[in-house]
Design a protein around this motif. Structure first.
Motif, mmCIF file in Angstrom:
data_model
loop_
_atom_site.group_PDB
_atom_site.id
_atom_site.type_symbol
_atom_site.label_atom_id
_atom_site.label_comp_id
_atom_site.label_asym_id
_atom_site.label_seq_id
_atom_site.Cartn_x
_atom_site.Cartn_y
_atom_site.Cartn_z
ATOM 1 N N ASN A 1 0.839 -1.210 0.000
ATOM 2 C CA ASN A 1 0.000 0.000 0.000
ATOM 3 C C ASN A 1 0.871 1.257 0.000
ATOM 4 O O ASN A 1 0.625 2.195 -0.761
ATOM 5 C CB ASN A 1 -0.887 0.050 1.250
ATOM 6 N N ALA A 2 1.877 1.261 0.883
ATOM 7 C CA ALA A 2 2.719 2.464 1.017
ATOM 8 C C ALA A 2 3.421 2.786 -0.297
ATOM 9 O O ALA A 2 3.690 3.939 -0.606
ATOM 10 C CB ALA A 2 3.743 2.258 2.128
ATOM 11 N N LYS A 3 3.711 1.754 -1.080
ATOM 12 C CA LYS A 3 4.411 1.953 -2.341
ATOM 13 C C LYS A 3 3.458 2.146 -3.518
ATOM 14 O O LYS A 3 3.886 2.228 -4.666
ATOM 15 C CB LYS A 3 5.352 0.770 -2.604
ATOM 16 N N ASN A 4 2.160 2.183 -3.205
ATOM 17 C CA ASN A 4 1.133 2.370 -4.237
ATOM 18 C C ASN A 4 1.239 1.357 -5.358
ATOM 19 O O ASN A 4 1.063 1.688 -6.536
ATOM 20 C CB ASN A 4 1.210 3.787 -4.840
ATOM 21 N N LEU A 5 1.563 0.120 -4.989
ATOM 22 C CA LEU A 5 1.679 -0.929 -6.010
ATOM 23 C C LEU A 5 0.316 -1.571 -6.257
ATOM 24 O O LEU A 5 -0.521 -1.634 -5.350
ATOM 25 C CB LEU A 5 2.688 -1.986 -5.538
ATOM 26 N N ILE B 1 10.095 -10.524 1.930
ATOM 27 C CA ILE B 1 9.210 -9.890 0.933
ATOM 28 C C ILE B 1 9.360 -8.370 0.992
ATOM 29 O O ILE B 1 9.502 -7.689 -0.030
ATOM 30 C CB ILE B 1 7.733 -10.281 1.205
ATOM 31 N N ASN B 2 9.354 -7.824 2.198
ATOM 32 C CA ASN B 2 9.338 -6.364 2.321
ATOM 33 C C ASN B 2 10.666 -5.733 1.905
ATOM 34 O O ASN B 2 10.673 -4.665 1.292
ATOM 35 C CB ASN B 2 8.939 -5.961 3.743
ATOM 36 N N THR B 3 11.763 -6.408 2.199
ATOM 37 C CA THR B 3 13.057 -5.870 1.753
ATOM 38 C C THR B 3 13.118 -5.941 0.228
ATOM 39 O O THR B 3 13.568 -4.997 -0.432
ATOM 40 C CB THR B 3 14.230 -6.675 2.371
ATOM 41 N N TYR B 4 12.644 -7.054 -0.328
ATOM 42 C CA TYR B 4 12.618 -7.197 -1.789
ATOM 43 C C TYR B 4 11.790 -6.058 -2.417
ATOM 44 O O TYR B 4 12.253 -5.397 -3.354
ATOM 45 C CB TYR B 4 12.027 -8.561 -2.181
ATOM 46 N N LEU B 5 10.598 -5.843 -1.878
ATOM 47 C CA LEU B 5 9.723 -4.807 -2.451
ATOM 48 C C LEU B 5 10.384 -3.435 -2.361
ATOM 49 O O LEU B 5 10.319 -2.630 -3.293
ATOM 50 C CB LEU B 5 8.373 -4.769 -1.722
ATOM 51 N N ASP B 6 11.055 -3.197 -1.237
ATOM 52 C CA ASP B 6 11.675 -1.874 -1.071
ATOM 53 C C ASP B 6 12.830 -1.675 -2.046
ATOM 54 O O ASP B 6 13.037 -0.561 -2.537
ATOM 55 C CB ASP B 6 12.159 -1.701 0.383
ATOM 56 N N GLU B 7 13.548 -2.751 -2.331
ATOM 57 C CA GLU B 7 14.678 -2.625 -3.253
ATOM 58 C C GLU B 7 14.223 -2.627 -4.717
ATOM 59 O O GLU B 7 14.769 -1.920 -5.558
ATOM 60 C CB GLU B 7 15.688 -3.746 -2.983
ATOM 61 N N TYR C 1 11.215 -1.675 -5.865
ATOM 62 C CA TYR C 1 10.380 -0.496 -6.188
ATOM 63 C C TYR C 1 10.844 0.678 -5.328
ATOM 64 O O TYR C 1 10.209 1.016 -4.325
ATOM 65 C CB TYR C 1 8.900 -0.810 -5.942
ATOM 66 N N PRO C 2 11.968 1.302 -5.719
ATOM 67 C CA PRO C 2 12.576 2.309 -4.832
ATOM 68 C C PRO C 2 11.921 3.702 -4.876
ATOM 69 O O PRO C 2 12.363 4.598 -4.170
ATOM 70 C CB PRO C 2 14.028 2.375 -5.347
ATOM 71 N N GLU C 3 10.861 3.852 -5.695
ATOM 72 C CA GLU C 3 10.266 5.200 -5.840
ATOM 73 C C GLU C 3 9.819 5.772 -4.499
ATOM 74 O O GLU C 3 9.921 6.970 -4.259
ATOM 75 C CB GLU C 3 9.077 5.190 -6.825
ATOM 76 N N VAL C 4 9.243 4.907 -3.642
ATOM 77 C CA VAL C 4 8.879 5.358 -2.291
ATOM 78 C C VAL C 4 9.793 4.559 -1.340
ATOM 79 O O VAL C 4 9.456 3.453 -0.941
ATOM 80 C CB VAL C 4 7.387 5.057 -1.977
ATOM 81 N N PRO C 5 10.968 5.126 -1.013
ATOM 82 C CA PRO C 5 11.899 4.349 -0.183
ATOM 83 C C PRO C 5 11.407 4.268 1.259
ATOM 84 O O PRO C 5 10.948 5.255 1.826
ATOM 85 C CB PRO C 5 13.217 5.135 -0.275
ATOM 86 N N LEU C 6 11.508 3.079 1.834
ATOM 87 C CA LEU C 6 10.973 2.897 3.191
ATOM 88 C C LEU C 6 12.050 2.594 4.226
ATOM 89 O O LEU C 6 11.740 2.459 5.408
ATOM 90 C CB LEU C 6 9.928 1.778 3.191
ATOM 91 N N GLN C 7 13.313 2.454 3.754
ATOM 92 C CA GLN C 7 14.367 2.180 4.725
ATOM 93 C C GLN C 7 15.331 3.361 4.785
ATOM 94 O O GLN C 7 15.490 4.093 3.815
ATOM 95 C CB GLN C 7 15.154 0.935 4.315
ATOM 96 N N ALA C 8 16.015 3.484 5.928
ATOM 97 C CA ALA C 8 16.996 4.557 6.084
ATOM 98 C C ALA C 8 18.135 4.345 5.087
ATOM 99 O O ALA C 8 18.413 3.211 4.702
ATOM 100 C CB ALA C 8 17.544 4.516 7.506
ATOM 101 N N THR C 9 18.775 5.454 4.683
ATOM 102 C CA THR C 9 19.915 5.317 3.771
ATOM 103 C C THR C 9 21.168 4.910 4.552
ATOM 104 O O THR C 9 22.029 4.220 4.030
ATOM 105 C CB THR C 9 20.186 6.640 3.017
#
Ligand SMILES: N[C@@H](CCC(=O)N[C@@H](CS)C(=O)NCC(=O)O)C(=O)O
Length: 254
Positions: free
Chosen positions: A38-42, A84-90, A92-100
């Motif tokens: 949801n957060a990534k609007n996928l 799953i969530n790390t995969y999705l974040d990497e 689909y990086p448009e809405v990044p959810l992890q700290a840099t």
């Protein structure tokens, strides 16, 4: 969307090209992945699984037979919410959810790991109240104290930043369920706003986050599901309205 949970013998719904998450409506781990999608609007489809009567095809997506599992391409899947969530974040990086910052990422993981002690206590309190010990209450309070302190130290609205991130979406499903404890006879596990002011504001802020709002269930609903499960008849389909379609109003007697 149907909230009906598929069981052994039910066919696998046709694949329609979107990401597909195999979930169970009351599973906190599956909720973690729903929140990230949801957060990534996928665009994605949800397939709910009756965990007491698993469809045979579930094991093709996850040999362990647990949810969540993510079908990222037709017939190809990965499982476990953290993976799953790390995969999705990497992916689909448009809405990044992890700290840099790698250290902050590691600290987020450490926080989640320690917070899970509180979830284990929730689990015993809700699903196995006869096994509940004072040490469970202690671990639960410790988790809340840790969250209170972390919010104070970080000084941001959410743990990630002033926007929620993966760390928030990972612990939220557990917190959502904690609020059902007073309804399950555990009044002493209610989250006390005077003792935990930051946690209380955090809970209210999380409930307003669009990704959370779309999938949020009330404390009453969670309590109802727990009660059905502890009676040995988990009511997976209690939110499903797809069968309640065609009730005609009764004719008035003349
Ligand atoms: N570590 C896994 C835990 C997943 C999990 O325990 N899911 C439960 C439902 S909430 C499950 O599928 N259990 C399998 C079963 O009930 O047979 C994750 O984070 O995804």
């Amino acid at each position: 969307m149907s909230e009906k949970h598929l069981k052994a013998g039910d066919p696998l719904p046709p694949y329609n090209g979107k990401l597909r998450l195999f979930a169970m409506r009351f599973c906190p781990y599956a909720e973690r992945s729903v929140l990230v999608l949801n957060a990534k609007n996928l665009q994605y489809d949800l397939v709910f699984i009756n965990l007491d009567s698993k469809p045979e095809w579930l094991f093709e997506f996850n040999p362990k037979g647990s949810v969540p599992a993510l079908e990222y391409e037709q017939g190809k899947a990965i499982f476990d919410s953290a993976i799953i969530n790390t995969y999705l974040d990497e992916k689909y990086p448009e809405v990044p959810l992890q700290a840099t910052d790698p250290l902050r990422r590691a600290q987020d993981k450490v926080f989640v790991e320690l917070f899970l002690g509180a979830h284990s206590s929730f689990y015993v309190a809700a699903f196995n109240p006869d096994g509940f010990q004072p040490s469970h209450l202690e671990a639960y309070s410790k988790g809340l104290e840790r969250l209170e302190k972390e919010l104070e130290v970080r000084g941001t609205k959410f743990l990630h930043s002033n926007e929620p991130g993966l760390v928030d979406y990972t612990i939220w499903p557990h917190l959502e369920r904690f609020e059902s404890l007073p309804l399950l006879g555990k009044a002493d596990m209610a989250i006390d706003g005077t003792k935990y002011p930051r946690v209380t504001s955090y809970l209210e802020a999380m409930k307003q986050v669009p990704a959370v709002k779309q999938y949020y269930l009330s404390a009453e609903t969670h309590a109802k599901f727990v009660e059905s499960k502890t009676k040995g008849e988990a009511n997976y389909n209690m939110l499903d309205t797809s069968d309640v379609c065609c009730m005609r109003p009764r004719k008035k007697k003349q």
